[in-house]
Every structure is written in C-alpha cells, then in structure tokens.
Design a protein around this motif. Structure first.
Motif, PDB file in Angstrom:
ATOM      1  N   TYR A 246      63.110 -50.954 -13.333  1.00  0.00           N
ATOM      2  CA  TYR A 246      64.421 -51.529 -13.032  1.00  0.00           C
ATOM      3  C   TYR A 246      64.278 -52.759 -12.140  1.00  0.00           C
ATOM      4  O   TYR A 246      63.268 -52.954 -11.454  1.00  0.00           O
ATOM      5  N   GLU A 248      67.139 -56.200 -10.537  1.00  0.00           N
ATOM      6  CA  GLU A 248      68.510 -56.706 -10.464  1.00  0.00           C
ATOM      7  C   GLU A 248      68.774 -57.634 -11.641  1.00  0.00           C
ATOM      8  O   GLU A 248      67.978 -58.529 -11.943  1.00  0.00           O
ATOM      9  N   GLY A 249      69.882 -57.391 -12.343  1.00  0.00           N
ATOM     10  CA  GLY A 249      70.245 -58.198 -13.493  1.00  0.00           C
ATOM     11  C   GLY A 249      71.349 -59.195 -13.179  1.00  0.00           C
ATOM     12  O   GLY A 249      71.554 -59.568 -12.015  1.00  0.00           O
ATOM     13  N   GLU A 250      72.056 -59.613 -14.223  1.00  0.00           N
ATOM     14  CA  GLU A 250      73.123 -60.595 -14.058  1.00  0.00           C
ATOM     15  C   GLU A 250      74.278 -60.015 -13.247  1.00  0.00           C
ATOM     16  O   GLU A 250      74.615 -58.837 -13.370  1.00  0.00           O
ATOM     17  N   ALA A 253      74.017 -56.676 -11.336  1.00  0.00           N
ATOM     18  CA  ALA A 253      73.926 -55.381 -12.022  1.00  0.00           C
ATOM     19  C   ALA A 253      72.532 -54.771 -11.858  1.00  0.00           C
ATOM     20  O   ALA A 253      71.542 -55.476 -11.607  1.00  0.00           O
ATOM     21  N   GLN A 255      69.607 -53.459 -13.818  1.00  0.00           N
ATOM     22  CA  GLN A 255      69.089 -53.544 -15.185  1.00  0.00           C
ATOM     23  C   GLN A 255      67.893 -52.605 -15.332  1.00  0.00           C
ATOM     24  O   GLN A 255      66.888 -52.753 -14.635  1.00  0.00           O
ATOM     25  N   SER A 289      72.279 -52.173 -18.824  1.00  0.00           N
ATOM     26  CA  SER A 289      72.864 -52.824 -17.655  1.00  0.00           C
ATOM     27  C   SER A 289      73.945 -51.934 -17.049  1.00  0.00           C
ATOM     28  O   SER A 289      74.947 -51.618 -17.704  1.00  0.00           O
ATOM     29  N   TRP A 290      73.707 -51.530 -15.802  1.00  0.00           N
ATOM     30  CA  TRP A 290      74.711 -50.776 -15.055  1.00  0.00           C
ATOM     31  C   TRP A 290      75.508 -51.800 -14.234  1.00  0.00           C
ATOM     32  O   TRP A 290      75.086 -52.246 -13.171  1.00  0.00           O
ATOM     33  N   ASP A 291      76.661 -52.158 -14.792  1.00  0.00           N
ATOM     34  CA  ASP A 291      77.412 -53.303 -14.270  1.00  0.00           C
ATOM     35  C   ASP A 291      78.306 -52.935 -13.092  1.00  0.00           C
ATOM     36  O   ASP A 291      78.790 -51.798 -12.966  1.00  0.00           O
ATOM     37  N   VAL A 306      71.931 -54.199 -23.317  1.00  0.00           N
ATOM     38  CA  VAL A 306      71.558 -55.611 -23.353  1.00  0.00           C
ATOM     39  C   VAL A 306      70.760 -55.914 -24.614  1.00  0.00           C
ATOM     40  O   VAL A 306      70.996 -56.913 -25.301  1.00  0.00           O
TER      41      VAL A 306
END
Length: 366
Positions: A246, A248-250, A253, A255, A289-291, A306
């Motif tokens: 894992y 950090e995504g957009e 989130a 990711q 993605s856990w938004d 994603v």
C-alpha cells in the motif's frame, strides 16, 4: 592211555595242554560270535525291504542338469517394462518416484522474488495429492498465502483504519477467488458488495458480464469461476502465494495493490474412471483505492477499482464464456497456441489487462 597222550598215540607237551585249557574257557580269538538281538532285528527288516539296498561305494548318480531359466525371466520382465513405458510413461515414472516427506512450507512472500522457483521432479498429480510435482505443493492454502503488511497511517486514514482496509482488501480476494460457491459458478455477491457502487464503469461490467460475457465485459477479469457441469474442483484446497502492498494514492486515498497467484486443481465433471487432473493457474494484480469520502463519492467500507490484470494458463482459450474451461485429454494436447509462460514465475510483472486481447498463455509447467 596216560595224560597228554592223543588217541592215535601221539603225545602233547604240558604247555600245549595248558593253552588248550585257557582257550576252552575264554574262547578262541577268531571264533565266530552270535549276533545281538538288535542286529538280528535290523537284518530282518532289511531283508523285507529288498529295494532299499545300500549304495555301492563305487556307484555315482549324477545330478540332473538345471535349466537356465533366469535370463529368460529377466528378459521377459525387461520387455514388459519397456512396453509399459511406451504406453504410459507418466505412470511408470510415478512408480519409481519418491514422494518423500511433504515439502516444507515457504516463508510468506513480502517482496517480489528475484527469480522463478526451481523445477520440481516430474510427478503426476493425484486426487490425494493434487499439487504433487509443482511449486504450489509448498505454498500456503487459501487466505493464508496472501501476505498482509503491517499497517501505518496513510493519507486520510489512521493506522487502525488502514489495517481494516487491508483486511477487507484481502476479503475481496477470498470472496472473488477462493469462495467455493463462486468457484462453482455462483454470482460473487460478497465480493461485489465491497466495490464502490458509484463507480460506473465497473458497475457496467458487473451488470453485463454474467449475462452476456464478452472480451470487454468478462467476469473472469475479476472473479474465478468454473462451470460445474463441465469441471469439478479436486479437494477443498486452493494454493495461493502473493502479497498486499500500500501507499498514498490520488487525493490522499489509501491505494492497495494485490499481486496473488491462485492454483486450482480440477478434473472433468464426467471423468468416470479417468484420473486426469489439470491445474488452472491464475495470477491477478488488482489496484484498489480506498477514497476519502469528503473528496470522492463512495460508500463506507467500499473501494474503487483502479486497474485489474491477470495471467492465466490451463484455463481455456477462445470466445469468453464467463468460466475457465480447462483443457482435458486430446484438447489439452492440441492446445499449442499462445506464448510460453511459466505460471509460477512471480519475478515478472503481470501482463494480461482488461483490454489487452492477448492470446492465452501456454504453460511451460503446471
């Protein structure tokens, strides 16, 4: 006639008379002796068995020559072995193969391996040992083969929230690739419930894939399914190996990336006395993605997908049917198309995507 005088008038000396008297009392040395009662009994028995005479000391009865049958037997056995090898080479190898103790379980995978696992001894799988002769024999079973890392705070989530998200991400892999009902062709309701219902493209796939499978909308892109009228799973175990990572995504989130290989041992539904077992091997890569609900429309406890990719061998080729269709018998021998791929090699990235349209891979081992 005086003493010592014979009737014919001859005379003997006193010494001769004395010797005569001694021999008369003791008996002469060469006088015949009367046989004992035991000796008379043995002699009588021998006379009543005339055919049982003693063999003469000069007589000799040669032994009958032995027939040299050993080499003929060895030659016959060798011929039978060669015939068996020609007709069923795999089964003959199994007779002399040493199963040995069960393979020691591998340590959990925490990073991408640098190379493919070593080759195993060529052994045919059986119903009791469906993973025999493959690297999967030493893999963990079910969810235990999916490594979940230690959680830490990322983006909008605390460490505890990340831990729950990782657990639910693994729950999706279990519900989509290990659930017995789903593997038998049932609709994967538990897995679908974890997907963000507001993600339109994925919801469109789910809406049509189970009714009208196509290259673009195929349930196999996300779920493992076999048609029960054609294929049966062997045993209750599916071997797995893989991990979650894992970052950090957009928009802050969480990711989560899942890279997991599933090994499904199967046999034909109408096998009868046929003991052929095929292992369908599927490697999946999912990015979830856990938004942050303040930034993306979502529902609590759900994620957005994603991307998704998978590599599959021994699962069938041709037009999508919504099920894996493992080749058996002549179909398996005739399936020569496709790029060769080692399905146990996890050192390379997953290559098959949702719109790749690539032909099926041909396993170098299964």
């Amino acid at each position: 006639m005086g003493a010592g005088t014979e009737p014919d008038g001859s005379s003997r000396s006193d010494e001769e008379w004395e010797r005569f008297l001694r021999e008369s009392v003791a008996g002469a040395a060469d006088a015949p002796k009367e046989p004992s009662a035991r000796a008379r009994d043995v002699a009588k028995r021998l006379r009543t068995e005339p055919d049982r005479g003693l063999e003469g000391w000069r007589s000799y009865t040669p032994a009958r020559p032995k027939r040299r049958t050993g080499w003929y037997v060895v030659g016959l056995l060798a011929s039978l072995v060669l015939l068996a090898v020609a007709l069923a080479p795999g089964q003959v190898v199994d007779l002399f193969a040493d199963d040995g103790p069960d393979s020691a379980p591998l340590a959990a995978e925490t990073a991408r391996p640098a190379q493919a696992p070593p080759a195993e001894a060529a052994q045919r799988p059986t119903k009791d040992k469906p993973f025999r002769g493959s690297p999967a024999a030493s893999w963990a079973s079910g969810a235990a083969g999916i490594t979940v890392p230690k959680a830490g705070a990322v983006g909008w989530m605390s460490a505890a929230e990340v831990e729950r998200a990782l657990a639910r991400s693994r729950d999706f892999l279990v519900a989509s690739g290990l659930d017995r009902g789903v593997l038998r062709g049932e609709r994967p309701e538990k897995a679908i419930a974890l997907i963000n219902p507001h993600q339109k493209d994925v919801q469109e796939l789910l809406k049509t894939a189970f009714r009208i499978p196509s290259e673009k909308n195929d349930p196999l892109l996300l779920f493992s399914r076999f048609q029960p009228s054609r294929t049966h799973l062997v045993g209750d175990v599916v071997k797995t190996r893989g991990r979650l990572t894992y970052r950090e995504g957009e928009r802050g989130a969480l990711q989560v990336t899942a890279d997991v290989t599933f090994v499904y041992p199967v046999t034909r539904a109408d096998a009868g006395g046929d003991d052929e077992i095929v292992r369908t091997i599927v490697r999946r890569e999912l990015v979830l993605s856990w938004d942050d609900p303040d930034k993306v429309i979502t529902e609590p406890g759900t994620f957005s997908i994603v991307s998704y990719k998978y590599d599959m061998t021994n699962g069938g080729c041709g037009a999508p049917t919504g099920y894996f269709t493992p080749p058996f018998g002549t179909d398996r021998r005739a399936e020569k198309t496709g790029t060769e791929v080692d399905p146990y090699d996890r050192s390379a990235p997953v290559g098959r995507g949702e719109s790749s349209g690539d032909e099926c891979g041909r396993a170098t081992r299964s």
